[in-house]
Design a protein around this motif. Sequence first.
Motif, PDB file in Angstrom:
ATOM      1  N   ASP A  74       0.824  -1.211   0.000  1.00  0.00           N
ATOM      2  CA  ASP A  74       0.000   0.000   0.000  1.00  0.00           C
ATOM      3  C   ASP A  74       0.859   1.263   0.000  1.00  0.00           C
TER       4      ASP A  74
ATOM      5  N   ASN B 262      -2.805  -0.398   7.883  1.00  0.00           N
ATOM      6  CA  ASN B 262      -3.931   0.464   7.534  1.00  0.00           C
ATOM      7  C   ASN B 262      -3.517   1.931   7.569  1.00  0.00           C
ATOM      8  N   ARG B 263      -4.031   2.720   6.625  1.00  0.00           N
ATOM      9  CA  ARG B 263      -3.610   4.117   6.521  1.00  0.00           C
ATOM     10  C   ARG B 263      -4.096   4.971   7.689  1.00  0.00           C
TER      11      ARG B 263
ATOM     12  N   ASP C 181      -0.430  -4.620  10.894  1.00  0.00           N
ATOM     13  CA  ASP C 181      -1.490  -3.729  10.433  1.00  0.00           C
ATOM     14  C   ASP C 181      -0.865  -2.533   9.724  1.00  0.00           C
TER      15      ASP C 181
ATOM     16  N   SER D 282       1.224   3.241   8.594  1.00  0.00           N
ATOM     17  CA  SER D 282       0.985   3.862   7.294  1.00  0.00           C
ATOM     18  C   SER D 282       2.273   4.470   6.748  1.00  0.00           C
TER      19      SER D 282
END
Length: 327
Positions: A50, A84-85, A82, A90
């Motif tokens: 990501d 996640n943004r 994890d 992130s």
Amino acid sequence: MNIPILFAAGITTVLMIVGGLLAGILLLVLFVIFVRYGKLWFQAYMSVADVSLVSLIRMHFTKVNPHVIVQAKIMAAQAGMDINRRTGISTQRLESHYLANGNVMNVIHAIIAAHRASIELDFDQAAAIDLAGRDVLDAVQTSVYPKVIDCPDPRRSGKTTLSAITKNGIELRVRARVTVRTNLAQLIGGATEETIIARVGESIISSIGSTSSHFEVLENPDMITRAVLKRGLDAQTAFEIVSIDIADIDIGENIGARLQSDQAEADTRVARAQAERRRAEAIAEEQDQKAKVVANRAHLVLAEAEVPKAMAEAFRAGRVDLNPKSS
């Protein structure tokens, strides 16, 4: 009639040329960006890390090393962390830590190691420990594999043993080994190894000093370690004490006997000084009495000298009859 048409056609041609140039420049820029960051973006994409191409371009202008960020995101993603943004590790949080002069790779390695060992450690806590100047990876490794600290530490104090004295005056020279593991919750602001060594050394000396005989310590050295462990010496420190082991005990000097000998010698010197003072006083008293005898003899001589003088005075006054009449 043909001039406006030709003019319009010229403007159109110019616009087309300008548009073509802009499109070419844009394509060239995109080509350069793709050549420079395409491999990183594709690597991150295939690893489900990501990381967007826009983020890579932003890193170029913010002076962030994109290779470090992409590698960190890939490691976190592959480790099942994890990313996640909003709530996870992130790209923006990694960039922020990098710009704060933090060691991004060390933090990621520490988080992964803690995750594998089922130790609770999130990114914010790991980043805070890293920015505080502590080696967060070494802290996690010490939590998993406790390390041993010598007490005393010859590298710091230059001494190899602790010196303690029991109540019967015997000196014991002790060397202890303290097994500790990192307390991540108190790593920021917690005391370091020097404090642990000082506290353990002080407690060992105090515990030995409270025993009545050195034989008790030699017979049950674990008695000292149990008493030390009960004191909670790891409070407000960055470590948790796992165990304290007495590695070596040697018998030193008989300090009590030496002190008694020194005291007896001091008492002897005091007694000699007092006797010398009394002898000097006696000599002074003797000399004083002799002086009094001489003074009394002088008075006696003076009195004896007055006798002839009195007799002569009596003769002159006729108070003495040299030819007394016989009765």
